[in-house]
Design an enzyme around this catalytic site. Structure first.
Site, PDB file in Angstrom:
ATOM      1  N   ARG A 175     -11.191  12.870  68.013  1.00 50.71           N
ATOM      2  CA  ARG A 175     -11.333  12.246  69.332  1.00 50.71           C
ATOM      3  C   ARG A 175     -12.140  13.135  70.271  1.00 50.71           C
ATOM      4  O   ARG A 175     -12.780  12.639  71.196  1.00 50.71           O
ATOM      5  CB  ARG A 175      -9.941  11.909  69.888  1.00 50.71           C
TER       6      ARG A 175
ATOM      7  N   LYS B 262      -3.476  22.152  58.563  1.00 48.78           N
ATOM      8  CA  LYS B 262      -2.814  21.112  57.776  1.00 48.78           C
ATOM      9  C   LYS B 262      -2.079  21.743  56.590  1.00 48.78           C
ATOM     10  O   LYS B 262      -2.478  22.816  56.128  1.00 48.78           O
ATOM     11  CB  LYS B 262      -3.878  20.141  57.220  1.00 48.78           C
TER      12      LYS B 262
HETATM   13  N1  BES Z   1      -8.764  13.523  59.970  1.00 46.27           N
HETATM   14  C1  BES Z   1      -7.461  13.358  60.431  1.00 46.27           C
HETATM   15  C2  BES Z   1      -6.905  11.961  60.226  1.00 46.27           C
HETATM   16  C3  BES Z   1      -6.760  11.449  58.810  1.00 46.27           C
HETATM   17  C4  BES Z   1      -5.539  11.373  58.224  1.00 46.27           C
HETATM   18  C5  BES Z   1      -7.858  10.991  58.118  1.00 46.27           C
HETATM   19  C6  BES Z   1      -5.399  10.874  56.948  1.00 46.27           C
HETATM   20  C7  BES Z   1      -7.715  10.499  56.838  1.00 46.27           C
HETATM   21  C8  BES Z   1      -6.489  10.431  56.267  1.00 46.27           C
HETATM   22  C9  BES Z   1      -7.363  13.680  61.916  1.00 46.27           C
HETATM   23  O1  BES Z   1      -8.283  14.588  62.390  1.00 46.27           O
HETATM   24  C10 BES Z   1      -6.014  14.234  62.154  1.00 46.27           C
HETATM   25  O2  BES Z   1      -5.685  15.223  61.577  1.00 46.27           O
HETATM   26  N2  BES Z   1      -5.218  13.584  63.005  1.00 46.27           N
HETATM   27  C11 BES Z   1      -3.912  13.985  63.285  1.00 46.27           C
HETATM   28  C12 BES Z   1      -3.683  13.802  64.761  1.00 46.27           C
HETATM   29  C13 BES Z   1      -2.414  14.415  65.246  1.00 46.27           C
HETATM   30  C14 BES Z   1      -2.505  15.916  65.202  1.00 46.27           C
HETATM   31  C15 BES Z   1      -2.168  13.942  66.650  1.00 46.27           C
HETATM   32  C16 BES Z   1      -2.950  13.137  62.463  1.00 46.27           C
HETATM   33  O3  BES Z   1      -3.236  11.966  62.258  1.00 46.27           O
HETATM   34  O4  BES Z   1      -1.948  13.656  62.010  1.00 46.27           O
HETATM   35 ZN    ZN Z   2      -7.687  16.616  62.230  1.00 44.56          ZN
END
Ligand code: BES
Ligand code: ZN
Ligand code: ZN
Length: 534
Positions: free
Chosen positions: A387, A313
């Site tokens: 997931r 990230k």
């Molecule tokens: N933990 C994150 C989602 C999240 C985003 C939680 C903002 C709290 C606040 C999750 O694991 C994630 O990173 N999801 C990605 C999925 C994508 C790579 C398909 C996302 O939402 O960007």
């Molecule tokens: Zn994630």
């Protein structure tokens, strides 16, 4: 002694100590001696542009008289969270009278009362007040044309919940923290035809249990990632279960291998911290349940820190990803309340906890892993890890005999884009099951908005080389892609999926609650479970 222990004291200990004592008395509010008596006011004016016309939710003439002059001034409009403080109110034993606005009478619900109670507490705290009282709202103080009868059990519950949630400030890690906790709250009620002492007592007692569970959840979510590792989350869950008389098992890497949880294990393998698979079981005592009685599975995403892994990230805001275990914390909190409310239904809580890290051993985009169910998954993005752990958690819950599943997870940023931060996302594959959840929401006051997960969305997770892939083939509808992925592992089992990414952390201060972990979903999950009580 571990490094964590050295810094933060013994492991397994919750950093949330309930400080406030809540009491319920039945008497006229005017005669109750307290540093501050809070009373609710609503605007009963009809018409959109009408000047506010205020009514206090009390039948005490003395309280009404004490407030009359101030209310007549027109300074106070009675909007939700608005406050007016009077010192030395005449005719009252209270040293101060705090009038709290709940907004329009026409739209008044239990939820405004919860917020109003929170406002009372948060208005006392900066004044250094340790003790206060809240006058129980007496709905018959208003005529029926202005206000539909509100459920008395729900009102009592909402006052306690709102107050308890408001009492906490997340200053645990400040070395110069000043203790400004409110130590005593008294709810001053009166028995009427509409509200019996038994009903008020029932709501009050439930409120104590439910808010304690929600605060337990919030305290877990507040913890930094270096303190709350998967192992530590397991310890806290086990300690809670021991305290509440629930069965609890905490497993790690070896068990994941034994169960062939290839999806969960893949996420965990990049971290020096071992994963934790937490299983909490509640079984009602007393009369035996029929053989075909439902068994509820509560499954939580417990990523104690989500760096994104190899698909790392951006640095900006990454610190927030300590709350990526809010779904797990919600389930642990819900189990805590269930143990005390004792519904006549078996409940199994399953938490899949890991840290998502980039490392030489970390899973990579392009990898193919096999989930416990046997399905193969092509990894496209290692940041779509929630997931993966849930896939194995949901399947495992089914093998433990669960007939109905609910999961909570801070799963997708896309859900936040779709719904903002006021409503969390809800997906469901079964109408009677979602109906029970809508009913639960009426009691909890939490907001969830349903999004689709019909089979025509299946193409979004179609992989070229494996059964499915872990991110959408399209950038559109990311929250739905994640739900479709989970759906692959629940099969025909009735299932509710709660995507709480946007609602698990409050970034804004409100008159009724501070910044920080919200504890979203705890109250709704508890009520949903109670709906299955035989
Ligand atoms: N933990 C994150 C989602 C999240 C985003 C939680 C903002 C709290 C606040 C999750 O694991 C994630 O990173 N999801 C990605 C999925 C994508 C790579 C398909 C996302 O939402 O960007
Ligand atoms: Zn994630
Ligand atoms: Zn995540």
């Amino acid at each position: 002694m571990s490094a964590t222990e050295l810094l933060h004291g013994p492991l397994g200990e919750s950093r949330y100590d309930k400080k406030m004592e809540t009491k319920l008395v039945f008497q006229d509010a005017a005669g109750f001696a307290t540093p501050m008596l809070a009373v609710f006011a609503v605007d009963i004016a009809l018409g959109v542009d009408a000047e506010p016309l205020l009514a206090l939710l009390t039948t005490s003439d003395a309280v009404t008289d004490a407030a009359a002059k101030a209310l007549a001034s027109g300074e106070f409009k009675g909007t939700l969270g608005e406050q007016l403080l009077l010192h030395g109110p005449s005719g009252l034993k209270a040293e101060r009278l705090l009038i709290i606005g709940l907004g329009k009478a026409k739209t008044l619900s239990v939820d405004e009362v919860r917020k109003g109670a929170g406002t009372a507490i948060r208005s006392a705290k900066p004044r250094g007040m340790r003790e206060l009282a809240i006058a129980f709202p007496e709905e018959h103080a208003l005529s029926d044309e202005h206000l539909e009868a509100l459920p008395c059990v729900g009102l009592a519950r909402a006052i306690v919940e709102g107050a308890e949630l408001a009492e906490i400030d997340w200053d645990t890690y400040k070395s110069d923290r000043k203790d400004r906790s409110v130590q005593s709250l008294t709810v001053v009620a009166k028995e009427t035809e509409k509200s019996t002492t038994a009903e008020i007592h029932q709501g009050f007692d439930e409120g104590v249990i439910v808010s304690d569970a929600q605060n337990f959840t919030r305290a877990l979510v507040n913890e930094p990632g270096n303190v709350l590792t998967p192992t530590e989350l397991g310890k806290r869950a086990a300690a809670m279960c021991a305290e509440m008389g629930l069965a609890c098992q905490v497993h790690s890497t070896a068990k994941l291998q034994e169960l062939k949880m290839g999806a969960f294990a893949a996420v965990a393998q990049g971290s020096a911290e071992p994963p934790a698979l937490i299983v909490m079981t509640y079984e009602p005592k007393g009369k035996a349940l029929p053989k075909d009685a439902p068994v509820l599975g509560l499954v939580g995403k417990g990523i104690t820190f989500d760096t994104g892994g190899i698909s790392i990230k951006p640095a900006d805001g990454m610190e927030k990803m300590k709350y990526d275990m809010a779904g797990a914390a919600a389930m642990i909190g819900a189990m805590r309340a269930i143990a005390q409310l004792k519904p006549m239904v078996k409940v199994v809580g399953v938490v899949c906890s890991a840290e998502n890290m980039p490392d030489g051993r970390a899973y990579k985009p392009g990898d193919v892993v096999t989930a416990m169910s046997g399905k193969t998954i092509e990894i496209i993005n290692t940041d779509a890890e929630g997931r993966l752990v849930l896939a194995d958690g949901l399947h495992y819950a089914k093998t433990l005999g669960c007939t109905h599943l609910i999961n909570a997870a801070t799963l997708t940023g896309a859900c936040v884009v779709a719904l903002g931060i006021l409503n969390a996302g809800l997906f469901c594959n079964d109408e009677p099951t979602v109906e029970k959840f809508w009913e639960a929401m009426k009691v909890s006051g939490e907001k969830f908005w349903r999004l689709p997960c019909t089979d025509d969305y299946k193409d979004q997770i179609k992989s070229q080389i494996a059964d499915i892939m872990n991110t959408g083939g399209t950038r559109w509808g990311g929250a739905i892609s994640a739900a479709m992925f989970l759906k692959e592992f629940v099969g025909e089992t009735p299932w509710v999926h709660l995507d709480i990414a946007g609602c698990a952390w409050n970034d804004d201060v409100k008159p009724w609650i501070g910044k920080g972990p919200s504890g979203i979903a705890v109250r709704s999950i508890i009520e949903w479970v109670r709906a299955y009580s035989a």
